[in-house]
Design a protein around this motif. Structure first.
Motif, PDB file in Angstrom:
ATOM      1  N   ILE A  23      39.485  42.606  43.974  1.00 23.39           N
ATOM      2  CA  ILE A  23      38.614  41.714  43.201  1.00 23.39           C
ATOM      3  C   ILE A  23      39.434  40.883  42.216  1.00 23.39           C
ATOM      4  O   ILE A  23      39.143  39.706  41.993  1.00 23.39           O
ATOM      5  CB  ILE A  23      37.508  42.528  42.488  1.00 23.39           C
ATOM      6  CG1 ILE A  23      36.614  43.205  43.532  1.00 23.39           C
ATOM      7  CG2 ILE A  23      36.671  41.630  41.581  1.00 23.39           C
ATOM      8  CD1 ILE A  23      35.593  44.182  42.957  1.00 23.39           C
ATOM      9  N   MET A  24      40.470  41.476  41.638  1.00 23.00           N
ATOM     10  CA  MET A  24      41.329  40.692  40.731  1.00 23.00           C
ATOM     11  C   MET A  24      41.933  39.491  41.442  1.00 23.00           C
ATOM     12  O   MET A  24      42.141  38.432  40.841  1.00 23.00           O
ATOM     13  CB  MET A  24      42.455  41.568  40.171  1.00 23.00           C
ATOM     14  CG  MET A  24      42.015  42.476  39.031  1.00 23.00           C
ATOM     15  SD  MET A  24      43.401  43.402  38.319  1.00 23.00           S
ATOM     16  CE  MET A  24      44.373  42.056  37.601  1.00 23.00           C
ATOM     17  N   THR A  25      42.196  39.654  42.733  1.00 21.76           N
ATOM     18  CA  THR A  25      42.774  38.550  43.507  1.00 21.76           C
ATOM     19  C   THR A  25      41.700  37.555  43.941  1.00 21.76           C
ATOM     20  O   THR A  25      41.812  36.354  43.693  1.00 21.76           O
ATOM     21  CB  THR A  25      43.479  39.113  44.766  1.00 21.76           C
ATOM     22  OG1 THR A  25      44.400  40.117  44.346  1.00 21.76           O
ATOM     23  CG2 THR A  25      44.203  38.013  45.519  1.00 21.76           C
ATOM     24  N   THR A  26      40.645  38.073  44.557  1.00 18.34           N
ATOM     25  CA  THR A  26      39.648  37.162  45.133  1.00 18.34           C
ATOM     26  C   THR A  26      38.818  36.467  44.055  1.00 18.34           C
ATOM     27  O   THR A  26      38.320  35.370  44.274  1.00 18.34           O
ATOM     28  CB  THR A  26      38.687  37.922  46.075  1.00 18.34           C
ATOM     29  OG1 THR A  26      38.090  39.007  45.346  1.00 18.34           O
ATOM     30  CG2 THR A  26      39.420  38.491  47.273  1.00 18.34           C
ATOM     31  N   HIS A  27      38.646  37.100  42.901  1.00 16.79           N
ATOM     32  CA  HIS A  27      37.826  36.511  41.834  1.00 16.79           C
ATOM     33  C   HIS A  27      38.684  36.054  40.655  1.00 16.79           C
ATOM     34  O   HIS A  27      38.207  35.998  39.525  1.00 16.79           O
ATOM     35  CB  HIS A  27      36.780  37.522  41.340  1.00 16.79           C
ATOM     36  CG  HIS A  27      35.686  37.791  42.332  1.00 16.79           C
ATOM     37  ND1 HIS A  27      35.925  38.196  43.612  1.00 16.79           N
ATOM     38  CD2 HIS A  27      34.332  37.688  42.228  1.00 16.79           C
ATOM     39  CE1 HIS A  27      34.767  38.359  44.254  1.00 16.79           C
ATOM     40  NE2 HIS A  27      33.790  38.051  43.434  1.00 16.79           N
ATOM     41  N   ALA A  28      39.940  35.735  40.931  1.00 11.19           N
ATOM     42  CA  ALA A  28      40.871  35.405  39.848  1.00 11.19           C
ATOM     43  C   ALA A  28      40.364  34.262  38.975  1.00 11.19           C
ATOM     44  O   ALA A  28      40.452  34.326  37.740  1.00 11.19           O
ATOM     45  CB  ALA A  28      42.245  35.065  40.429  1.00 11.19           C
ATOM     46  N   ASP A  29      39.811  33.226  39.604  1.00  8.47           N
ATOM     47  CA  ASP A  29      39.356  32.072  38.824  1.00  8.47           C
ATOM     48  C   ASP A  29      38.178  32.434  37.923  1.00  8.47           C
ATOM     49  O   ASP A  29      38.105  32.012  36.766  1.00  8.47           O
ATOM     50  CB  ASP A  29      38.949  30.923  39.751  1.00  8.47           C
ATOM     51  CG  ASP A  29      40.153  30.333  40.453  1.00  8.47           C
ATOM     52  OD1 ASP A  29      41.295  30.644  40.039  1.00  8.47           O
ATOM     53  OD2 ASP A  29      39.963  29.570  41.432  1.00  8.47           O
ATOM     54  N   ASP A  30      37.243  33.205  38.473  1.00 10.51           N
ATOM     55  CA  ASP A  30      36.099  33.616  37.665  1.00 10.51           C
ATOM     56  C   ASP A  30      36.544  34.489  36.495  1.00 10.51           C
ATOM     57  O   ASP A  30      36.087  34.305  35.366  1.00 10.51           O
ATOM     58  CB  ASP A  30      35.089  34.390  38.523  1.00 10.51           C
ATOM     59  CG  ASP A  30      34.260  33.461  39.390  1.00 10.51           C
ATOM     60  OD1 ASP A  30      33.774  32.453  38.866  1.00 10.51           O
ATOM     61  OD2 ASP A  30      34.112  33.738  40.590  1.00 10.51           O
ATOM     62  N   LEU A  31      37.438  35.427  36.788  1.00  5.42           N
ATOM     63  CA  LEU A  31      37.907  36.310  35.718  1.00  5.42           C
ATOM     64  C   LEU A  31      38.604  35.503  34.633  1.00  5.42           C
ATOM     65  O   LEU A  31      38.397  35.731  33.434  1.00  5.42           O
ATOM     66  CB  LEU A  31      38.852  37.380  36.292  1.00  5.42           C
ATOM     67  CG  LEU A  31      38.168  38.413  37.199  1.00  5.42           C
ATOM     68  CD1 LEU A  31      39.203  39.305  37.875  1.00  5.42           C
ATOM     69  CD2 LEU A  31      37.180  39.271  36.410  1.00  5.42           C
ATOM     70  N   ALA A  32      39.412  34.548  35.043  1.00  4.65           N
ATOM     71  CA  ALA A  32      40.128  33.718  34.059  1.00  4.65           C
ATOM     72  C   ALA A  32      39.140  32.949  33.185  1.00  4.65           C
ATOM     73  O   ALA A  32      39.293  32.875  31.959  1.00  4.65           O
ATOM     74  CB  ALA A  32      41.074  32.764  34.774  1.00  4.65           C
ATOM     75  N   ALA A  33      38.108  32.403  33.816  1.00  3.32           N
ATOM     76  CA  ALA A  33      37.121  31.625  33.058  1.00  3.32           C
ATOM     77  C   ALA A  33      36.353  32.512  32.087  1.00  3.32           C
ATOM     78  O   ALA A  33      36.025  32.099  30.971  1.00  3.32           O
ATOM     79  CB  ALA A  33      36.155  30.940  34.020  1.00  3.32           C
ATOM     80  N   ARG A  34      36.070  33.709  32.510  1.00  7.68           N
ATOM     81  CA  ARG A  34      35.268  34.587  31.666  1.00  7.68           C
ATOM     82  C   ARG A  34      36.085  35.196  30.526  1.00  7.68           C
ATOM     83  O   ARG A  34      35.550  35.504  29.466  1.00  7.68           O
ATOM     84  CB  ARG A  34      34.626  35.682  32.529  1.00  7.68           C
ATOM     85  CG  ARG A  34      33.650  35.085  33.521  1.00  7.68           C
ATOM     86  CD  ARG A  34      33.116  36.092  34.524  1.00  7.68           C
ATOM     87  NE  ARG A  34      32.445  35.417  35.627  1.00  7.68           N
ATOM     88  CZ  ARG A  34      31.831  36.048  36.624  1.00  7.68           C
ATOM     89  NH1 ARG A  34      31.799  37.362  36.644  1.00  7.68           N
ATOM     90  NH2 ARG A  34      31.253  35.361  37.588  1.00  7.68           N
ATOM     91  N   ILE A  35      37.367  35.392  30.797  1.00  6.63           N
ATOM     92  CA  ILE A  35      38.235  35.986  29.771  1.00  6.63           C
ATOM     93  C   ILE A  35      38.774  34.911  28.822  1.00  6.63           C
ATOM     94  O   ILE A  35      38.887  35.140  27.617  1.00  6.63           O
ATOM     95  CB  ILE A  35      39.413  36.737  30.448  1.00  6.63           C
ATOM     96  CG1 ILE A  35      38.882  37.981  31.171  1.00  6.63           C
ATOM     97  CG2 ILE A  35      40.496  37.084  29.454  1.00  6.63           C
ATOM     98  CD1 ILE A  35      39.875  38.622  32.119  1.00  6.63           C
ATOM     99  N   GLY A  36      39.076  33.757  29.398  1.00 12.16           N
ATOM    100  CA  GLY A  36      39.724  32.718  28.595  1.00 12.16           C
ATOM    101  C   GLY A  36      41.221  32.662  28.831  1.00 12.16           C
ATOM    102  O   GLY A  36      41.939  31.931  28.157  1.00 12.16           O
ATOM    103  N   ALA A  37      41.679  33.407  29.813  1.00 10.41           N
ATOM    104  CA  ALA A  37      43.090  33.393  30.211  1.00 10.41           C
ATOM    105  C   ALA A  37      43.177  34.056  31.584  1.00 10.41           C
ATOM    106  O   ALA A  37      42.361  34.920  31.903  1.00 10.41           O
ATOM    107  CB  ALA A  37      43.948  34.163  29.215  1.00 10.41           C
ATOM    108  N   PRO A  38      44.164  33.676  32.378  1.00  9.31           N
ATOM    109  CA  PRO A  38      44.305  34.353  33.675  1.00  9.31           C
ATOM    110  C   PRO A  38      44.747  35.804  33.486  1.00  9.31           C
ATOM    111  O   PRO A  38      45.376  36.120  32.476  1.00  9.31           O
ATOM    112  CB  PRO A  38      45.424  33.554  34.380  1.00  9.31           C
ATOM    113  CG  PRO A  38      45.786  32.427  33.482  1.00  9.31           C
ATOM    114  CD  PRO A  38      45.181  32.649  32.143  1.00  9.31           C
TER     115      PRO A  38
END
Lengths: 448, 448
Positions: A23-38
């Protein structure tokens, strides 16, 4: 958004860990947007590096977990190894080296939560563990944060999917314990050695964690009274049905002695079919929470499995990363109430007791006297033929009615609320009666 | 622990506000321990100061809410007035003057959430509103935080207790809508003017908020398709039973067009009795969430009432106070996905349609042709006598079977999944058929 990534070290890459990595790989963009950093997977510690792991860069894989958590550039360590060691040492080392920690380790948290929380606080880091209890179900966060302005009085939960699958199967098919366990094993719901589940060890660890958070009090695994569900029989389910109940293995955390103490316990119990927990089917988990202001809440969902557990881990990962970016930490241990944990004898509930008795006049009077002498008030009593569940239960009048000549009878007593100590004393005295051939089952009745 | 208290201003002191004030007083020590500093009620703005408010120092009461939020020494403003103005202006002013805000205002958040979030962010303050959706049930926080590492695909909720009480009453007693509404009014579950509830406005506001958080996309009240439940009949419940379903007023937020857009809607729908939402009784609320990794989750509890709503407000108050002490803010608006909101026509689901038709040969062929022409595939079709629900439903063979001489018949069609636009076209064409006397009801079938 910050472009420099937050670095995550993953300890363990089994069923849960591999899902976290995926999930960290496939949802990397979403996670980055939600966290505020990759977020970047900076290392994966495993025992067997030879095992092929789809989608994980082999250069990230190491067998030296200690070196990984000591690297110093790791922002968050995700621990999904399980067990006490080396998980405990790795988490402690990670906190000492400046990483926050996300863990799914119920056994460790139940045993050493206080020390780990202290280490996290000392080093100004987060220790989150939503995945440790009831898999994907948001439970730790709601208890710790959403209900932070309320007073929780009771937590009543189905927190082990294996045992719920087995009990649900017994309930719906009339199967015995062994038959239902065999099916659970065949379908992958039970492990080859099911002890941790069926003897209630897994649920007890979760009960300790839940009680600690709910009551702002340290509750350790040793404080939890634990009974497994291997002795639940098809006859118990028939008795439960006659009461309008089913049987669940429950983790129960509640206040005792007028709020002066808390109790935590795991055991099979009858609950009314009308209770929301009664309709929790298969391997699902659900936790029922009663509080002063909110009233009755229930949280339901899959309690195990790679993806559901990874969902909880990643929710924590996002929160911990956000805290890190904001230079803050989330809520730590809250144990200020420091209430004593009462022994099981202080627990007050109702009981369903099946006795094998001699089928002759005066037995009921003897039995009723024993209950009265121990201060346990009887709600209903019924006499059944030995062919239990055949539907021939007969209401018995006080004074010896319902007697049948010769052989044995079965006496079913349902009590009003009484302390476990009183009930234990009652049962000991009943066993000494000549006319009581045996105590076939004792089941608590909860959720009323 | 810090000894200088955090100052809280309370806007509104009705059913919810008075409970907030009461708990702040009675649980002051617990709140202080959980926050890390005492919280002090620094002012209470009300419209009618003459009304006696038990336990609130009269010196704190003011009618000048604007002056209160402008004081400058207020750390947190709790807004429980409801409605758009003056709540909007007061919240905005509060944020401008350095206070964080906790609100229970669903209508305002659904209409102006984006602007309020922007104001909070601009001033570096928190805007929390757990109490705005489903009362005491922790829902905003689990969606926004626990599931932050997951991908939510659908939210399916019973988010209005009044309508659930009415529908549950109709289901369990066979009562009609008006009779059930009258009972809800008599028991205090429905207001004198029940429009906001029974026409779905209240649920639509909650749907907008939930969709926004679940899909990281701005969804406004105007984006939510809304149908009330005043036209649900006892006959609809009988039809639902025949399908193994019940009827609930649902708020449904889901991804559409393969994930390229989102939809949000509120309408009555049939759901299978086996669905966890089907057993949500009385005025309770429950929200079912489906996500990629977690799977199926459900959150259940009281959706309204003074104390339950206060529980949610106080949970937010503790969180916002902690953030304030830590110099941090919690997660703000997350609308980065910015997906388009699709119109109702894009929604794909199943339909249960009852038609009043002429009872003569060829009708079924005509009706089936209309469905086929609009690309709506039929799952089952049954012909019923006009005395619906008498149990005399007859399976109809394609080709005109089931005909009865003279009068009218009722034709019940259940479709496979089709777009709302196709279904609407189908119904319009059906209305033009001479043999179709009327479309008695159209009900969507959800949760399968």
């Amino acid at each position: 958004m910050r472009t420099r990534p937050l670095k995550v070290a993953l300890l363990g890459c089994g069923v849960v860990g591999s899902e976290v990595a995926r999930i960290m790989t496939t949802h990397a963009d979403d996670l980055a947007a939600r966290i505020g950093a990759p977020v970047e997977l900076a290392g994966v510690a495993v025992r067997r590096p030879s095992k092929v792991r789809a989608g994980i860069d082999p250069a990230l894989v190491t067998t030296d977990a200690t070196a990984l958590v000591k690297r110093g550039d790791i922002d968050v360590v995700v621990e999904v190894i399980g067990g006490i060691e080396p998980a405990r040492a790795l988490i402690t080392t990670a906190l000492e080296h400046g990483a926050s920690v996300v863990s799914a380790n119920k056994a460790l948290l139940a045993q050493d939560g206080a020390a780990l929380h202290a280490a996290a606080e000392e080093h100004g880091r987060d220790l989150y563990y939503e995945a440790a209890v009831a898999g994907a179900i948001p439970l730790i966060r709601p208890l710790r944060e959403s209900l932070a302005g309320d007073k929780v009085n009771r937590v009543l939960g189905i927190v082990n999917g294996t045992t719920n699958f087995i009990l649900d199967k017994m309930d719906s098919t009339g199967a015995g314990y062994q038959e239902a366990l065999d099916e659970a094993t065949a379908l992958g719901y039970a492990e080859a050695d099911p002890t941790a589940d069926v003897e209630g060890f897994d649920a007890a660890a979760k009960a300790a964690i839940l009680a600690g958070i709910a009551f702002h009090t340290r509750v350790r695994l040793d404080d939890v009274h634990r009974e497994g569900m291997t002795e639940v029989t098809a006859a118990d389910f028939r008795s439960a049905r006659e009461m309008g109940c089913t049987i669940k293995l429950l983790a129960i955390c509640e206040r005792a002695r007028g709020g002066a103490s808390v109790t935590a316990r795991v055991h099979p119990a009858m609950i009314p079919l009308s209770h929301p927990l009664a309709s929790v089917r298969g391997a699902y988990n659900a936790v029922f929470v009663e509080s002063d202001a909110a009233g009755q809440l229930m949280f339901y969902g899959p309690g195990a499995g790679g993806a559901p557990t990874a969902s909880a881990v990643l929710g924590d990962l996002v929160a911990v990363c956000r805290n890190r970016l904001g230079g803050a930490t989330g809520p730590g241990e809250s144990a200020y109430a420091a209430l004593p944990v009462s022994p099981m004898g202080d627990v007050v509930t109702r009981y369903h007791i099946s006795l094998d008795v001699a089928d002759k006049p005066g037995v009921l009077a003897q039995v009723a006297t024993v209950f009265a002498e121990h201060g346990v008030s009887i709600d209903t009593v019924r006499q059944q033929g030995k062919n239990q569940g055949s539907g021939d239960a007969v209401a018995v009048e006080q004074g010896g009615g319902g007697r049948r000549e010769g052989g044995e009878a079965s006496l079913v007593v349902v009590t009003h609320r009484a302390s476990d100590a009183s009930l234990t004393g009652t049962v000991e005295a009943l066993r000494k009666l000549d006319t009581v051939r045996g105590v076939a089952s004792i089941m608590r009745v909860e959720g009323e």
